[in-house]
Design an enzyme around this catalytic site. Structure first.
Site, PDB file in Angstrom:
ATOM      1  N   GLY A 324     -21.662  72.951  -5.661  1.00 49.69           N
ATOM      2  CA  GLY A 324     -20.389  73.636  -5.960  1.00 49.69           C
ATOM      3  C   GLY A 324     -20.679  75.121  -6.126  1.00 49.69           C
ATOM      4  N   ILE A 326     -21.720  76.765  -8.693  1.00 53.34           N
ATOM      5  CA  ILE A 326     -22.986  77.043  -9.375  1.00 53.34           C
ATOM      6  C   ILE A 326     -24.155  76.703  -8.460  1.00 53.34           C
ATOM      7  CG2 ILE A 326     -24.460  76.376 -11.325  1.00 53.34           C
ATOM      8  CD1 ILE A 326     -21.829  76.016 -12.941  1.00 53.34           C
ATOM      9  N   SER A 345     -24.732  66.154  -2.398  1.00 52.54           N
ATOM     10  CA  SER A 345     -23.405  66.365  -2.978  1.00 52.54           C
ATOM     11  C   SER A 345     -22.614  65.108  -2.725  1.00 52.54           C
ATOM     12  CB  SER A 345     -22.732  67.537  -2.251  1.00 52.54           C
ATOM     13  OG  SER A 345     -22.363  68.536  -3.149  1.00 52.54           O
ATOM     14  N   ARG A 346     -21.389  65.052  -3.318  1.00 53.78           N
ATOM     15  CA  ARG A 346     -20.572  63.865  -3.027  1.00 53.78           C
ATOM     16  C   ARG A 346     -20.396  63.706  -1.517  1.00 53.78           C
ATOM     17  NH1 ARG A 346     -15.950  65.115  -7.249  1.00 53.78           N
ATOM     18  NH2 ARG A 346     -16.849  67.102  -6.751  1.00 53.78           N
ATOM     19  N   ARG A 403     -25.397  68.741 -17.058  1.00 55.31           N
ATOM     20  CA  ARG A 403     -25.172  68.057 -18.331  1.00 55.31           C
ATOM     21  C   ARG A 403     -26.367  67.146 -18.564  1.00 55.31           C
ATOM     22  NH1 ARG A 403     -21.944  71.240 -19.308  1.00 55.31           N
ATOM     23  NH2 ARG A 403     -19.739  71.036 -19.789  1.00 55.31           N
ATOM     24  N   GLU A 432     -26.898  66.504 -27.555  1.00 55.65           N
ATOM     25  CA  GLU A 432     -27.025  67.845 -28.151  1.00 55.65           C
ATOM     26  C   GLU A 432     -26.417  67.865 -29.543  1.00 55.65           C
ATOM     27  OE1 GLU A 432     -25.166  70.451 -25.298  1.00 55.65           O
ATOM     28  OE2 GLU A 432     -26.630  69.938 -23.769  1.00 55.65           O
ATOM     29  N   HIS A 450     -28.413  74.950 -24.444  1.00 57.69           N
ATOM     30  CA  HIS A 450     -27.115  74.920 -23.730  1.00 57.69           C
ATOM     31  C   HIS A 450     -26.426  76.292 -23.779  1.00 57.69           C
ATOM     32  CE1 HIS A 450     -23.570  72.147 -22.402  1.00 57.69           C
ATOM     33  NE2 HIS A 450     -23.525  73.327 -21.801  1.00 57.69           N
ATOM     34  N   ALA A 452     -26.689  78.443 -20.880  1.00 58.67           N
ATOM     35  CA  ALA A 452     -26.726  79.023 -19.530  1.00 58.67           C
ATOM     36  C   ALA A 452     -25.462  79.805 -19.206  1.00 58.67           C
ATOM     37  CB  ALA A 452     -26.951  77.927 -18.489  1.00 58.67           C
TER      38      ALA A 452
END
Ligand SMILES: O=CC(=O)O
Length: 485
Positions: A324, A326, A345-346, A403, A432, A450, A452
């Site tokens: 995507g 990112i 990717s999907r 994630r 987290e 976390h 970024a």
């Protein structure tokens, strides 16, 4: 208005009706009308009150008043922050504040800075301000005890304004949103809605939501705040969920779809920052930046000699999982370092020339590094497991800025402990802020909490996007970053 968004209003000294000579005002017709009204009230002379040039409010940054007689001061500069597009009445509000008039329409001022050159007393009083408005009076020149007590004032709005604000539709915030605290709450104001903070109430959440549900039309949520079917069920008027995150795993998307609730995320606001950190983590792991930093700081260089060398980034085969915004930003950066890129990717991206692998395992088998950039969904949860990591191999490195739960953390830790992969750069974790303790002792693992997405610069862009999405929703316009677009 000049090219810097400054607006000048010139008036003669004197309090009688014939002294206002000319004004330029920004802020749309409401503001202009309010200005006329304000001057009229003061001067009693509507004919000669003002000749204004109506400027578009979103360009207005500063209003400079020169030579105003009451309060008697030579020069006063007003910096107006937050006159967003379509935020009528801001300039009028400023005017009304200056003149001490009350307003009869809803006004949202985000920040007003008064800088005064004068030594004169400024008869500030408590009406005319939006409730949320922070006012700081910076005074130049000599000290004046009458001014110093008013360095920061939080003022109540006139009764009418206040009432109008109370009647605005509400945007629910369930838990504090850290980036709002970073940017400053005064930057989050609109004349189309107000925020309703569940966490400020002593009521149990269920009761709070039931009490306010008729007026709650929107929800603003962040990464750590689940928007569940149970919550949505209590809020039948909600038409939009706006999140401050790119990832939407905290939002029950199928339930939103079922209820016809639109969802907007942080779009591409963070893509560059996240991609930068992904590359940073990778370089750190490969070149042992953090590890050798620790070595030097402990004085081991002098006593134990050189630190083991790291490995070259250029030439590495990078597998991007999730191409995507990112993922693309990471690929672009690593291409510039001389790396080869392939992806999973999907779906295959029709206009992308990077080799595509339908399975992550196949991708891993053909790469030196996996960078996890995809969303967390039911399909991607624990998608990176022992099998994928074994395919990546003993020299392989994994970087995760997506994630935590996309990786089976237990299996990854095991692979690291047993040397089945070479290292990891991790910004996200399954539970987290808990991080598996085994990772703390590993020199080949670089950890970040976390962060970024977080830079002060991206927060400002996010503020604009969040407010833009909410304003768009309340104006029946298309959202700026609707998910699924
Ligand atoms: O992790 C942060 C985000 O999804 O924005």
């Amino acid at each position: 208005m000049d090219m810097h968004g400054r607006c000048y209003l010139g008036v003669h000294h004197g309090t009688s009706g014939n002294d206002v000579i000319r004004g330029f005002w920004g802020g749309g017709s409401t503001a202009a009308a309010s200005t006329v009204k304000a001057i009229h009230s003061l001067t009693g002379d509507s004919q000669r009150a003002i000749d204004f040039a109506d400027c578009s409010s979103h360009e207005l940054k500063e209003v400079i008043l020169v030579g105003w007689a009451y309060p008697p001061m030579e020069r006063m500069k007003l910096s107006v922050d937050g006159c967003g597009k379509g935020n009528p009445g801001v300039a009028g509000a400023v005017w009304a504040v200056v003149t001490g008039l009350e307003l009869a329409w809803p006004v949202v001022l985000r920040r007003l800075i008064l800088e005064m050159d004068s030594d004169n007393f400024f008869p500030f009083n408590s009406h005319g301000f939006a409730e949320e408005c922070l006012v700081s009076i910076k005074r130049k020149g000599k000290k004046n005890p009458l001014l110093s007590r008013a360095s920061v004032l939080k003022m109540a709005v006139s009764t009418d304004c206040h009432k109008a604000q109370q009647d605005f539709p509400k945007v629910l915030i369930l838990k504090p949103i850290s980036f709002i605290a970073h940017v400053g709450e005064q930057h989050y104001a609109s004349n189309k809605f107000t925020f309703l903070k569940a966490y400020d109430s002593s009521l149990p959440l269920h009761q709070f939501l039931s009490t306010h549900s008729p007026s709650i039309k929107a929800i603003l949520s962040s990464v750590g705040t689940p928007i569940t079917a149970d919550i949505l069920q209590l809020l039948p008027e909600v038409g939009v969920v706006v999140t401050t995150s790119v990832g939407l795993n905290q939002v029950d998307l199928p339930e939103c779809r079922r209820r016809g609730i639109k969802v907007a995320n942080a779009g591409s606001v963070f893509s560059d920052d996240v991609a930068d950190l992904a590359v940073g983590l990778l370089i750190d792991v490969l070149r042992k930046v953090s590890a050798s930093d620790g070595y030097v700081r402990k004085g081991l260089w002098a006593t134990k000699g050189d630190y083991p060398l790291g490995s070259k980034l250029g030439g590495k085969r990078i597998g991007i999982v999730g191409l995507g915004n990112i993922g693309f930003a990471v690929a672009k950066r690593l291409e510039a370092f001389g790396c080869g890129i392939s992806y999973n990717s999907r779906k295959r991206k029709p206009h992308v020339s990077y080799p595509f692998y339908e399975s992550v395992c196949e991708l891993a088998a053909n790469c030196d590094v996996l960078v996890i950039c995809c969303e967390l969904t039911d399909q991607t949860r624990h998608m990176i497991n022992k099998e994928v990591l074994s395919a990546l191999g003993k020299e392989g490195v994994i970087v995760n800025i997506g994630r935590g739960a996309i990786i089976n953390e237990k299996e990854m830790v095991q692979c690291l402990v047993q040397g089945e992969i070479a290292g990891a750069g991790l910004d996200v974790f399954e539970n987290e802020p808990d991080v598996p303790v085994e990772l703390f002792a590993m020199d080949n693992v670089v950890l970040s909490p976390h962060v970024a997405v977080f830079t002060p610069e991206s927060f400002l862009d996010l503020r604009d996007l969040v407010m833009g999405n909410l304003e768009a929703f309340f104006s029946n316009k298309p959202l700026l970053s609707e998910y699924g677009d």
